[in-house]
Design an enzyme around this catalytic site. Structure first.
Site, PDB file in Angstrom:
ATOM      1  N   ASN A  91     -41.200  56.709   4.439  1.00 34.92           N
ATOM      2  CA  ASN A  91     -41.923  57.860   3.483  1.00 34.92           C
ATOM      3  C   ASN A  91     -40.919  58.439   2.707  1.00 34.92           C
ATOM      4  O   ASN A  91     -40.100  58.992   2.808  1.00 34.92           O
ATOM      5  CB  ASN A  91     -42.354  58.803   4.631  1.00 34.92           C
ATOM      6  CG  ASN A  91     -43.252  60.100   3.798  1.00 34.92           C
ATOM      7  OD1 ASN A  91     -42.847  60.415   2.528  1.00 34.92           O
ATOM      8  ND2 ASN A  91     -44.370  60.351   4.477  1.00 34.92           N
ATOM      9  N   TYR A 205     -50.907  55.544   6.119  1.00 32.00           N
ATOM     10  CA  TYR A 205     -50.223  56.986   5.925  1.00 32.00           C
ATOM     11  C   TYR A 205     -51.539  58.034   6.649  1.00 32.00           C
ATOM     12  O   TYR A 205     -52.206  58.087   5.969  1.00 32.00           O
ATOM     13  CB  TYR A 205     -50.069  57.272   4.522  1.00 32.00           C
ATOM     14  CG  TYR A 205     -49.552  58.695   4.328  1.00 32.00           C
ATOM     15  CD1 TYR A 205     -48.449  59.261   5.154  1.00 32.00           C
ATOM     16  CD2 TYR A 205     -49.866  59.831   3.495  1.00 32.00           C
ATOM     17  CE1 TYR A 205     -48.057  60.619   5.033  1.00 32.00           C
ATOM     18  CE2 TYR A 205     -49.681  60.774   3.551  1.00 32.00           C
ATOM     19  CZ  TYR A 205     -48.680  61.371   4.003  1.00 32.00           C
ATOM     20  OH  TYR A 205     -48.187  62.681   3.848  1.00 32.00           O
ATOM     21  N   ASP A 238     -46.336  55.922   8.562  1.00 29.11           N
ATOM     22  CA  ASP A 238     -46.215  57.206   8.718  1.00 29.11           C
ATOM     23  C   ASP A 238     -47.455  57.841   9.570  1.00 29.11           C
ATOM     24  O   ASP A 238     -48.568  57.975   9.004  1.00 29.11           O
ATOM     25  CB  ASP A 238     -45.931  58.225   7.604  1.00 29.11           C
ATOM     26  CG  ASP A 238     -45.917  59.777   8.072  1.00 29.11           C
ATOM     27  OD1 ASP A 238     -45.845  59.955   9.445  1.00 29.11           O
ATOM     28  OD2 ASP A 238     -45.290  60.428   7.316  1.00 29.11           O
ATOM     29  N   HIS A 325     -37.412  61.594   6.157  1.00 31.28           N
ATOM     30  CA  HIS A 325     -37.741  60.398   6.953  1.00 31.28           C
ATOM     31  C   HIS A 325     -36.778  59.487   6.884  1.00 31.28           C
ATOM     32  O   HIS A 325     -36.057  59.239   5.947  1.00 31.28           O
ATOM     33  CB  HIS A 325     -39.105  59.823   6.572  1.00 31.28           C
ATOM     34  CG  HIS A 325     -40.383  60.737   6.829  1.00 31.28           C
ATOM     35  ND1 HIS A 325     -41.135  60.652   7.780  1.00 31.28           N
ATOM     36  CD2 HIS A 325     -40.842  61.862   6.113  1.00 31.28           C
ATOM     37  CE1 HIS A 325     -42.123  61.372   7.631  1.00 31.28           C
ATOM     38  NE2 HIS A 325     -41.896  62.240   6.481  1.00 31.28           N
TER      39      HIS A 325
END
Length: 479
Positions: A91, A205, A238, A325
């Site tokens: 990310n 995501y 993510d 991240h």
């Protein structure tokens, strides 16, 4: 509130030849009308609007949102995908600061990350890539990296957005395609693999809100049941939730409905959490919330059971890019490809410019020369071949010893911090004091990794300044 992915309306589809290389989602390109005439526009990637029934396709109404897309890279020099490749997820928290409308430094570092870490495919979240940005990236890095993106419909430059950055040195991008599944949330990249295989990688995501997260997985499961997208071999990204309390510091469980919907979806795809399968009790985190010191493993890689048998080198490392991240990677191998070993050990190139090492090598060489000059009678144990073999063994041992001494202090500090963090989170009971200490150590580790990444980037810049305008091996690789 999560907006459900686009649905198709039933309509008759008349067959005409209308191939569009790009559209409002992926950029502009070349279009061919029904009579075979080309209309040239600035080209970025090729889009194939696939309306086959097997993926639930049908012609869309004028007001319907865009359906799943498949994007193909333009033809370049033919290549092949390596049998053993590294795949990762990150990310990146936005496109980056673009001064003067150019490509931001963050994407220069992304290109360096793929090169230095030899990452074949990097799934990126929060990419914020518009068609124009994708076109600019592919024009600048076209020789080394290929970028595909599936942006958010409502706010492509400021929210969500998934993308793939693919290393041209390791992947045959000419025949790679991308299929959008959910705008800004999910897309599938399909690349040819060695041995005639095809690898399908799904980039995710997921929404941050727990209820929206549950709805997201539920809708994806419905779309897969209707075959609106192919079954991926791996799913990464993510996920904005964890499936077990061991993946949070301090430990706690996430919203149960969202966890259940994710579990149902990955079971339908027959995917497993690779790192957790290999290390059931290992505590390892990919996201640090500095305001609270809490950490979690919300960035994960799921593999099919077939790929899981041939997956290795699971790692969580710092990407060298400003983001909260960490980079998660895994290496997978195609078992049907011919076996290729590790090769022979070689002297690290850095030692070839180390003055002390070169002086010691010169001493070994002079001693060898002295033995050869003094030898008058050849025996089975004393002859030029045995002397030379002994010289090579001594040279190898000297190089290995010196290489350990030459490891930069920065690398030793990073290795030490990494070991200390792993020891504390896996051997100590989770307390507020431990959580705070680990958060401070993690922040320090990130700063050191950024510094090391910057030094590597500076070394590349110096090499380019010295050799970029001279006909050298470096120059030929660039051109």
């Amino acid at each position: 509130m999560v907006v459900p992915p686009p649905t198709n309306t039933t309509a008759t589809h008349t067959h005409t030849e209308n191939i569009t290389h790009t559209d409002e989602l992926f950029g502009r390109g070349t279009q061919r009308d029904g009579e075979g005439r080309d209309r040239e526009e600035p080209s970025a990637v090729q889009v194939i609007d696939d309306t086959r029934a097997e993926y639930g396709g049908a012609e869309r109404s004028r007001n319907a949102e865009p359906a799943s897309r498949e994007v193909r890279a333009p033809r370049r020099k033919a290549g092949r995908t390596r049998a053993h490749i590294k795949i990762g997820t990150l990310n990146m928290r936005g496109f980056g600061d673009s001064r003067g409308g150019g490509v931001p430094e963050k994407w220069w570092k992304m290109n360096q990350l793929l090169r230095d870490e030899r990452i074949a495919i990097l799934a990126v979240q929060e990419a914020h890539l518009t068609p124009d940005r994708v076109e600019a990236l592919n024009e600048l890095f076209g020789a080394t990296m290929r970028v595909w993106a599936y942006a958010d419909d409502e706010n492509p430059t400021g929210a969500r957005g998934v993308a793939f950055a693919v290393n041209r040195r390791l992947v045959a991008v000419d025949d790679a395609t991308i299929r959008g599944v959910w705008p800004g949330r999910a897309a599938i990249l399909t690349v040819p693999w060695s041995g005639g295989k095809v690898l399908k990688v799904m980039n995710i995501y997921a929404p941050n809100d727990a209820k929206d997260n549950a709805l997201f997985w539920e809708k994806l499961a419905e779309d897969r049941a209707q075959r609106k997208f192919p079954r991926p071999d791996m799913m990464l990204g993510d996920f904005n939730l964890v499936e077990s309390s061991i993946d949070r510091l301090p430990p706690r469980t996430d919203h149960q409905e969202a966890v259940d919907r994710l579990g149902e979806f990955r079971n339908r795809l027959d995917l497993v959490d690779g790192l957790r399968e290999r290390e059931p009790q290992l505590r390892l985190y990919t996201y640090l919330q500095m305001s609270t010191g809490s950490q979690s493993r919300i960035d994960r890689i799921y593999l099919s059971r077939t790929l899981m048998k041939n997956a290795n080198e699971w790692k969580v490392t710092g990407p060298g890019i400003r983001t909260d991240h960490r980079l998660v990677t895994v290496e997978i191998a195609n078992v049907e490809a011919p076996y290729v070993g590790k090769g022979r050990w070689a002297i690290p190139p850095a030692l070839l410019s180390d003055k002390r090492f070169l002086e010691d090598v010169h001493g070994l060489g002079m001693r060898l020369q002295g033995k050869l000059n003094e030898e008058h009678e050849r025996t089975a144990r004393m002859n030029p071949q045995t002397h030379y073999a002994q010289f090579k063994r001594e040279l190898r041992d000297l190089a290995r010893k010196r290489a350990k001494q030459c490891i930069p202090m920065l690398d030793r500090r990073i290795a030490g911090l990494t070991t200390d963090i792993a020891r504390r989170v896996n051997e100590e009971q989770a307390t507020d004091e431990m959580k705070t200490d680990v958060a401070i150590m993690q922040d320090k580790l990130t700063e050191l990794e950024l510094r090391r990444f910057g030094r590597a980037r500076a070394a590349v810049a110096v090499n380019d300044w010295a050799n970029g305008e001279t006909i050298t091996r470096y120059w030929t690789r660039l051109n």
